[in-house]
Structures are given as C-alpha cells and as structure tokens.
Design a protein around this motif. Structure first.
Motif, PDB file in Angstrom:
ATOM      1  N   LYS A 234       0.799  -1.230   0.000  1.00 52.90           N
ATOM      2  CA  LYS A 234       0.000   0.000   0.000  1.00 52.90           C
ATOM      3  C   LYS A 234       0.830   1.278   0.000  1.00 52.90           C
ATOM      4  N   GLU A 235       2.057   1.220   0.494  1.00 52.73           N
ATOM      5  CA  GLU A 235       2.881   2.420   0.574  1.00 52.73           C
ATOM      6  C   GLU A 235       3.933   2.491  -0.521  1.00 52.73           C
ATOM      7  N   ASP A 236       3.844   1.605  -1.504  1.00 50.50           N
ATOM      8  CA  ASP A 236       4.819   1.659  -2.586  1.00 50.50           C
ATOM      9  C   ASP A 236       4.662   2.967  -3.358  1.00 50.50           C
ATOM     10  N   PRO A 237       5.742   3.696  -3.601  1.00 55.55           N
ATOM     11  CA  PRO A 237       5.614   5.039  -4.178  1.00 55.55           C
ATOM     12  C   PRO A 237       5.247   5.083  -5.656  1.00 55.55           C
ATOM     13  N   ILE A 238       5.423   3.974  -6.400  1.00 55.04           N
ATOM     14  CA  ILE A 238       5.111   4.022  -7.824  1.00 55.04           C
ATOM     15  C   ILE A 238       4.005   3.044  -8.207  1.00 55.04           C
ATOM     16  N   SER A 239       3.270   2.548  -7.214  1.00 61.54           N
ATOM     17  CA  SER A 239       2.240   1.550  -7.472  1.00 61.54           C
ATOM     18  C   SER A 239       0.939   1.961  -6.792  1.00 61.54           C
ATOM     19  N   GLN A 240      -0.157   1.297  -7.173  1.00 61.74           N
ATOM     20  CA  GLN A 240      -1.465   1.766  -6.726  1.00 61.74           C
ATOM     21  C   GLN A 240      -2.361   0.648  -6.196  1.00 61.74           C
ATOM     22  N   PHE A 241      -1.756  -0.426  -5.662  1.00 63.91           N
ATOM     23  CA  PHE A 241      -2.520  -1.446  -4.960  1.00 63.91           C
ATOM     24  C   PHE A 241      -2.403  -1.210  -3.454  1.00 63.91           C
ATOM     25  N   LYS A 242      -3.186  -1.938  -2.670  1.00 62.12           N
ATOM     26  CA  LYS A 242      -3.331  -1.619  -1.256  1.00 62.12           C
ATOM     27  C   LYS A 242      -3.078  -2.805  -0.328  1.00 62.12           C
ATOM     28  N   LEU A 243      -2.146  -3.677  -0.685  1.00 67.94           N
ATOM     29  CA  LEU A 243      -1.853  -4.810   0.182  1.00 67.94           C
ATOM     30  C   LEU A 243      -1.094  -4.358   1.428  1.00 67.94           C
ATOM     31  N   GLU A 244      -1.381  -5.050   2.539  1.00 71.24           N
ATOM     32  CA  GLU A 244      -0.690  -4.824   3.811  1.00 71.24           C
ATOM     33  C   GLU A 244       0.433  -5.849   3.957  1.00 71.24           C
ATOM     34  N   SER A 245       1.361  -5.559   4.861  1.00 76.42           N
ATOM     35  CA  SER A 245       2.485  -6.478   5.071  1.00 76.42           C
ATOM     36  C   SER A 245       2.011  -7.868   5.468  1.00 76.42           C
ATOM     37  N   GLU A 246       0.961  -7.961   6.271  1.00 75.11           N
ATOM     38  CA  GLU A 246       0.474  -9.271   6.718  1.00 75.11           C
ATOM     39  C   GLU A 246      -0.027 -10.125   5.557  1.00 75.11           C
ATOM     40  N   HIS A 247      -0.470  -9.479   4.488  1.00 78.99           N
ATOM     41  CA  HIS A 247      -1.001 -10.238   3.358  1.00 78.99           C
ATOM     42  C   HIS A 247       0.084 -11.050   2.661  1.00 78.99           C
ATOM     43  N   PHE A 248       1.321 -10.598   2.741  1.00 79.84           N
ATOM     44  CA  PHE A 248       2.402 -11.322   2.081  1.00 79.84           C
ATOM     45  C   PHE A 248       2.673 -12.669   2.759  1.00 79.84           C
ATOM     46  N   LEU A 249       2.355 -12.777   4.045  1.00 78.15           N
ATOM     47  CA  LEU A 249       2.438 -14.074   4.712  1.00 78.15           C
ATOM     48  C   LEU A 249       1.444 -15.058   4.100  1.00 78.15           C
ATOM     49  N   THR A 250       0.225 -14.581   3.864  1.00 75.11           N
ATOM     50  CA  THR A 250      -0.798 -15.434   3.250  1.00 75.11           C
ATOM     51  C   THR A 250      -0.393 -15.838   1.839  1.00 75.11           C
ATOM     52  N   ILE A 251       0.162 -14.903   1.091  1.00 75.23           N
ATOM     53  CA  ILE A 251       0.623 -15.218  -0.263  1.00 75.23           C
ATOM     54  C   ILE A 251       1.650 -16.349  -0.218  1.00 75.23           C
ATOM     55  N   GLY A 252       2.604 -16.257   0.700  1.00 76.84           N
ATOM     56  CA  GLY A 252       3.615 -17.304   0.814  1.00 76.84           C
ATOM     57  C   GLY A 252       3.011 -18.654   1.169  1.00 76.84           C
ATOM     58  N   ARG A 253       2.034 -18.652   2.072  1.00 73.96           N
ATOM     59  CA  ARG A 253       1.385 -19.915   2.451  1.00 73.96           C
ATOM     60  C   ARG A 253       0.661 -20.545   1.265  1.00 73.96           C
ATOM     61  N   ARG A 254      -0.005 -19.729   0.478  1.00 71.84           N
ATOM     62  CA  ARG A 254      -0.739 -20.264  -0.663  1.00 71.84           C
ATOM     63  C   ARG A 254       0.206 -20.747  -1.762  1.00 71.84           C
ATOM     64  N   ILE A 255       1.341 -20.115  -1.918  1.00 71.83           N
ATOM     65  CA  ILE A 255       2.331 -20.612  -2.870  1.00 71.83           C
ATOM     66  C   ILE A 255       2.847 -21.974  -2.418  1.00 71.83           C
ATOM     67  N   ALA A 256       3.048 -22.137  -1.112  1.00 65.91           N
ATOM     68  CA  ALA A 256       3.495 -23.429  -0.589  1.00 65.91           C
ATOM     69  C   ALA A 256       2.477 -24.524  -0.870  1.00 65.91           C
TER      70      ALA A 256
END
Length: 242
Positions: free
Chosen positions: A187-209
């Motif tokens: 969400k705080e990326d300066p050149i991007s416009q999506f709104k993911l939170e840091s906690e969401h990246f944990l879920t992404i990793g679990r689903r990739i596993a």
C-alpha cells in the motif's frame, strides 16, 4: 539498427528508464546467474530457493530491454528447469507491473504457463500489453493468463484474482514453479497503486506453498524501501510455515 546513439537505444529498449554504463552487462549477467544458481539448487533437491536478483528481469524480452530489466531472470531460470527434465513449468508473476518480457518470450509455447496479476495497462507501466484478451498464440494459446486490476485494488479483490490464477496453475499441473516476486503491491509503494498490507504477504507465501512444487522465487520489484525486506521475508516465512 540505426547509426545514432539515441536511435540505437530506442531500437533495443522499449523505454528510456534503463541506463547503460560500462558495468551494466556485468550486473545483468550476475543477476541472471543468481537465478540460475537458485534453479540449480532446486534441481539438486532443495524444496525452494530465493534468488535476490538486481537488476530485476521480467520486462526484458527476447531481444529488448526496459523497465530497469536487461535479462529476463525468471524466464532464464524457467528454461533451466525445462532443459533439465521438467516437462512443464509455471511462472506466477505477482509483481505490480505486467511481465511483458516474460509474456513475449513464452507467448507461443505450451511448456510454460504464465499467470500475471498487475495494474491495468490502460493506466499502468509498461502499457500496451497485459490485457486479459492476450492468451497466447499457436501452441501457446491458453497458456498466457493476464489479470489486469484497477488502481486502488485492495486485498479481497487482489486475492480473488490470485486464487483464480492459483487454480489454473494447479490445473496445468506443472512440475516446477517460478515466482516473479514483486512486493510493489504494498500500500505504501511510491510508484504503485494497490493496497496490500504487510500481513497479506504471509498469506501469499502460504498459498504458494500449497502448490507443493519445487519452487524458485526470483526477486522483481518493490520500491517502498523501508518495508521491502519485511514484505519479501513475509512471503518466504509464509511459504516456510513460520
């Protein structure tokens, strides 16, 4: 190729973002070698590897560079898997920007499935490519899956696209997986416009596993410098189940 220096640059590059210096080739080659080392570790029996590549690669095509990318690290690694016994490889590109170079490289092939979640090319770099209607050509028809998403996309909408791509990758039944890992969906990326939170990246990793595949993570984008390490590590920790 034209004679003028600026003209030659635009002949090989689709934008003017990538500078060329006396050490550019060394850096690009070492980034590709890093991805290859990661692929080789997985081929040797590791469950997964993380290739911290700089410069990134997913905007580089067969014969062009751009978007800070000179060699397509993820594509090179995918080919390494194919050259060493894997019949089908999936590339899951979750960078905020469309992997136009990866698409161009594999567009007419059926031994690599590319699924990409990204900002809609109507408004977002690299523009022109990344529409849902682009599904591959020839034997590659149906093996190129684009999920263009609007500015302001938050977790529920992004996750729905991710899960659809996840199901299609599973149905393809690859024997190895390459993740083009961009964390510029934050969400705080300066050149991007999506709104993911840091906690969401944990879920992404679990689903990739949950694919339960030999997996190579290849680092792409991420420009919120203070959170970049946290978000990338969250993906890896989620993947490891920690």
């Amino acid at each position: 190729p034209p004679a003028g220096l600026d003209a030659r640059l635009s002949y090989y590059s689709f934008d003017m973002a990538g500078s060329i210096t006396e050490t550019t080739w060394q850096a690009a080659k070492r980034a590709a070698d890093t991805a290859l080392a990661g692929a080789d570790a997985v081929l040797s029996g590791e469950r997964a590897a993380f290739a911290l590549c700089r410069p990134p690669g997913h905007h580089a095509g067969r014969d062009f560079f751009g978007g800070y990318c000179y060699l397509n690290n993820a594509a090179i690694a995918a080919q390494r898997f194919l050259d060493n016994g894997h019949a089908r490889v999936a590339i899951f590109d979750i960078d905020y920007h469309h992997g136009n170079g990866t698409q161009e490289i594999f567009y007419d092939r059926d031994d690599v499935l590319l699924a990409s979640l990204h900002g809609d090319p109507d408004f977002e770099f690299p523009f022109h490519l990344g529409y849902a209607r682009e599904r591959g050509a020839g034997s590659g028809e149906g093996h190129n899956l684009n999920y263009p998403l609007p500015a302001g996309t938050d977790w529920p909408e992004w996750q729905a696209a991710f899960e659809d791509a996840h199901a299609k990758i599973s149905a393809y039944a690859p024997t190895a997986l390459v993740i083009s890992l961009g964390v510029d969906t934050f969400k705080e990326d300066p050149i991007s416009q999506f709104k993911l939170e840091s906690e969401h990246f944990l879920t992404i990793g679990r689903r990739i596993a949950d694919f339960a595949l030999p997996t190579l993570f290849v680092m792409e984008g991420g420009y919120a410098v203070d959170a970049l390490g946290v978000n990338a590590v969250n993906v890896l920790q989620g993947f490891q189940g920690t």
